[in-house]
Motif scaffolding. Structure first.
Motif, short mmCIF file in Angstrom:
data_model
loop_
_atom_site.label_atom_id
_atom_site.label_comp_id
_atom_site.label_asym_id
_atom_site.label_seq_id
_atom_site.Cartn_x
_atom_site.Cartn_y
_atom_site.Cartn_z
N ARG A 152 0.82 -1.21 0.00
CA ARG A 152 0.00 0.00 0.00
C ARG A 152 0.86 1.26 0.00
NH1 ARG A 152 -3.00 -3.93 2.50
NH2 ARG A 152 -5.23 -3.96 1.98
N THR A 153 2.11 1.10 0.39
CA THR A 153 3.09 2.18 0.31
C THR A 153 4.35 1.61 -0.31
OG1 THR A 153 4.04 1.77 2.50
CG2 THR A 153 2.16 3.29 2.37
N GLY A 154 5.21 2.47 -0.79
CA GLY A 154 6.47 2.03 -1.38
C GLY A 154 6.83 2.91 -2.56
N ARG A 155 8.11 3.10 -2.76
CA ARG A 155 8.58 3.99 -3.82
C ARG A 155 8.57 3.29 -5.16
NH1 ARG A 155 14.49 6.49 -3.29
NH2 ARG A 155 14.96 4.28 -3.51
N LEU A 156 7.95 3.94 -6.12
CA LEU A 156 7.94 3.53 -7.52
C LEU A 156 8.85 4.50 -8.26
CD1 LEU A 156 6.60 1.88 -9.89
CD2 LEU A 156 4.87 3.69 -9.95
N SER A 157 9.83 3.98 -9.01
CA SER A 157 10.79 4.90 -9.65
C SER A 157 11.24 4.36 -11.00
CB SER A 157 12.01 5.11 -8.74
OG SER A 157 12.72 3.89 -8.55
N LEU A 158 11.77 5.30 -11.81
CA LEU A 158 12.34 4.96 -13.11
C LEU A 158 13.58 5.79 -13.34
CD1 LEU A 158 11.91 3.38 -15.84
CD2 LEU A 158 11.07 5.55 -16.73
N ASP A 159 14.68 5.11 -13.67
CA ASP A 159 15.93 5.76 -14.08
C ASP A 159 16.16 5.49 -15.56
OD1 ASP A 159 16.21 6.37 -11.41
OD2 ASP A 159 17.80 4.91 -11.04
N VAL A 160 16.64 6.49 -16.27
CA VAL A 160 17.03 6.33 -17.67
C VAL A 160 18.50 6.70 -17.78
CG1 VAL A 160 16.63 7.06 -20.05
CG2 VAL A 160 14.69 6.85 -18.47
N ASN A 161 19.32 5.76 -18.21
CA ASN A 161 20.77 5.96 -18.30
C ASN A 161 21.34 6.46 -16.98
OD1 ASN A 161 20.59 5.24 -21.06
ND2 ASN A 161 20.15 7.35 -21.62
N GLY A 162 20.83 5.91 -15.88
CA GLY A 162 21.33 6.24 -14.55
C GLY A 162 20.79 7.52 -13.95
N GLU A 163 19.92 8.22 -14.66
CA GLU A 163 19.34 9.48 -14.17
C GLU A 163 17.89 9.26 -13.77
OE1 GLU A 163 18.01 13.88 -15.93
OE2 GLU A 163 19.29 12.55 -17.13
N ARG A 164 17.53 9.69 -12.57
CA ARG A 164 16.16 9.52 -12.09
C ARG A 164 15.20 10.40 -12.89
NH1 ARG A 164 14.72 7.37 -7.32
NH2 ARG A 164 16.26 5.87 -8.13
N ARG A 165 14.16 9.78 -13.46
CA ARG A 165 13.16 10.50 -14.24
C ARG A 165 11.82 10.58 -13.51
NH1 ARG A 165 13.75 10.14 -20.02
NH2 ARG A 165 15.90 10.66 -20.57
#
Length: 228
Positions: A152-165
């Motif tokens: 119900r909680t938790g970080r969702l993330s995406l990095d492109v070429n090592g950079e956080r988007r």
């Protein structure tokens, strides 16, 4: 049963800790489920009525395979999302029973031909060509509910070429998983094998050939892919 032609292979997703795979029936997606993403797209947030669209089941890309850059676009965008896999379905599923349908969770990318989407929006046309193209749904392996519970909680993330988007907490979703399942079941008869993309946070942007992407749902699963 015999068929007049060779039947297509059933799209299927790997399952953590198992040699079995999860067969995909349909892919449902919810739009504008994070307020900041709706804002960056110039759209209003509909808290009373979710907006759904679909992708073909065979749009999945699995096992961290390369993702081909699609035809007919110059503006391919990434949208990282938590995904939900269903082991049970039905119609008019009560919200309090909705999570009983869930098999497991993963992370995926709702790839979007943004230029085609913008053109369709301007003309009031459907978005199918912008959302439902080949290889438009790269997905991670799935983690079973018995292994990870219902996050119900938790970080969702995406990095492109090592950079956080992109980055957000899944608690920021306007419609949570139970609400999404409930609302979908009012419109379609859900079935075992259905896959749900639960919406993307702000920060969507363009992808180029040779970009490397890393999607993560903290404590659950990760996805690596390369655009080719």
């Amino acid at each position: 049963m015999s068929f007049a032609i060779t039947a297509a292979e059933i799209p299927a997703i790997p399952i953590a800790g198992s040699d079995a795979r999860f067969p995909v029936h349909r892919i449902y997606c919810i739009g504008r489920n994070y307020a900041e993403h709706a804002k960056e797209m110039g759209a209003s947030v509909e808290r009373s009525q979710p907006m759904f669209f679909m992708k073909p089941a065979d749009a999945i890309v699995t096992d961290d395979a390369d993702v081909p850059y699609p035809s007919a676009t110059q503006d391919l965008h990434h949208e990282v999302e938590m995904i939900v896999a269903l082991a049970r379905g039905g119609r008019d599923i009560a919200r309090e029973h909705a999570l009983d349908c869930v098999f497991g969770y993963g992370v995926g990318l709702d790839l979007t031909r943004r230029d085609l989407q913008a053109a369709a929006k301007a003309k009031g046309h459907p978005w199918d060509a912008a959302k439902g193209f080949d290889a438009s749904a790269p997905v991670s392996m799935l983690r079973r509910v018995e292994d990870v519970g219902h996050p119900r909680t938790g970080r969702l993330s995406l990095d492109v070429n090592g950079e956080r988007r992109q980055q957000a907490d899944i608690s920021e979703m306007i419609f949570d998983v139970a609400a999404i399942i409930h609302e979908l079941s009012r419109l379609w008869t859900l079935a075992p094998g259905d896959l749900i993309f639960t919406g993307t946070p702000a920060g969507v942007a363009m992808l180029q050939r040779n970009d490397r992407v890393h999607a993560r749902l903290d404590g659950i699963v990760e996805l690596d892919a390369r655009i080719v």
